[in-house]
Design a protein around this motif. Structure first.
Motif, short mmCIF file in Angstrom:
data_model
loop_
_atom_site.label_atom_id
_atom_site.label_comp_id
_atom_site.label_asym_id
_atom_site.label_seq_id
_atom_site.Cartn_x
_atom_site.Cartn_y
_atom_site.Cartn_z
N GLU A 43 -3.56 -7.19 3.46
CA GLU A 43 -4.86 -7.41 2.83
C GLU A 43 -4.66 -8.44 1.72
O GLU A 43 -4.05 -8.12 0.69
CB GLU A 43 -5.41 -6.10 2.25
N ALA A 79 -1.05 -8.74 -0.15
CA ALA A 79 -0.32 -7.47 -0.26
C ALA A 79 -0.62 -6.57 0.93
O ALA A 79 -1.70 -6.62 1.52
CB ALA A 79 -0.71 -6.76 -1.56
N TYR A 80 0.36 -5.74 1.26
CA TYR A 80 0.17 -4.76 2.32
C TYR A 80 -0.47 -3.49 1.75
O TYR A 80 -0.24 -3.11 0.62
CB TYR A 80 1.51 -4.36 2.94
N ARG A 81 -1.27 -2.84 2.60
CA ARG A 81 -1.78 -1.49 2.32
C ARG A 81 -1.05 -0.57 3.29
O ARG A 81 -1.03 -0.82 4.49
CB ARG A 81 -3.29 -1.43 2.52
N TYR A 82 -0.46 0.48 2.74
CA TYR A 82 0.38 1.39 3.52
C TYR A 82 -0.33 2.72 3.74
O TYR A 82 -1.06 3.20 2.87
CB TYR A 82 1.69 1.66 2.78
N LYS A 90 -1.62 0.27 -1.84
CA LYS A 90 -0.72 -0.87 -2.04
C LYS A 90 0.49 -0.38 -2.83
O LYS A 90 0.48 0.72 -3.39
CB LYS A 90 -1.44 -1.98 -2.80
N ARG A 136 1.37 -0.44 8.07
CA ARG A 136 0.86 -1.30 7.00
C ARG A 136 -0.04 -2.37 7.58
O ARG A 136 0.11 -2.77 8.74
CB ARG A 136 2.01 -1.91 6.21
#
Length: 121
Positions: A59, A62-65, A22, A56
């Motif tokens: 989740e 927030a995004y997980r990259y 994140k 991305r």
């Protein structure tokens, strides 16, 4: 990396070491020597996503990259860009081949597909 700014490259280095992450995780791992704002890192990750360097997944809120490709693939793309933009890819390859170490030459020999020899030759 070719085509990336200094901060973009630093963010990619973080993601190549560990992913998915994140924004906060990337910020905590960045070692730029400067205090960066959360929103700065978020903007950089958004730009990298727009440019196709990262993917991305949402989740929660927030995004997980994660990187769209490996560090080695990125380097190979850079080499390809240099060859295309050189105006004379043959000359660039010849200069590289002449400057390659013995180890690099061996790796290239193994990587290039061997031509099938026909029995008619």
């Amino acid at each position: 990396m070719h085509g990336l700014g200094e901060l973009e490259a630093a963010v990619m280095n973080v993601l190549w070491q560990e992913h998915p992450l994140k924004v906060r995780d990337v910020l905590d791992r960045l070692e730029t020597g400067k205090k960066l704002a959360y929103t700065t890192v978020m903007t950089v990750l958004d730009n990298l996503h727009r440019k196709g360097w990262v993917t991305r997944e949402l989740e929660g809120k927030a995004y997980r990259y994660e990187p769209a490709f490996s560090r080695a693939e990125a380097a190979a793309r850079t080499v390809r860009d240099v060859l295309v933009s050189s105006g004379d890819p043959e000359a660039v390859l010849m200069h590289f081949a002449q400057s390659a170490t013995e180890r690099e030459s061996e790796l290239l020999r193994r990587a290039l597909p061997k031509k099938k020899r026909s029995s008619a030759s």
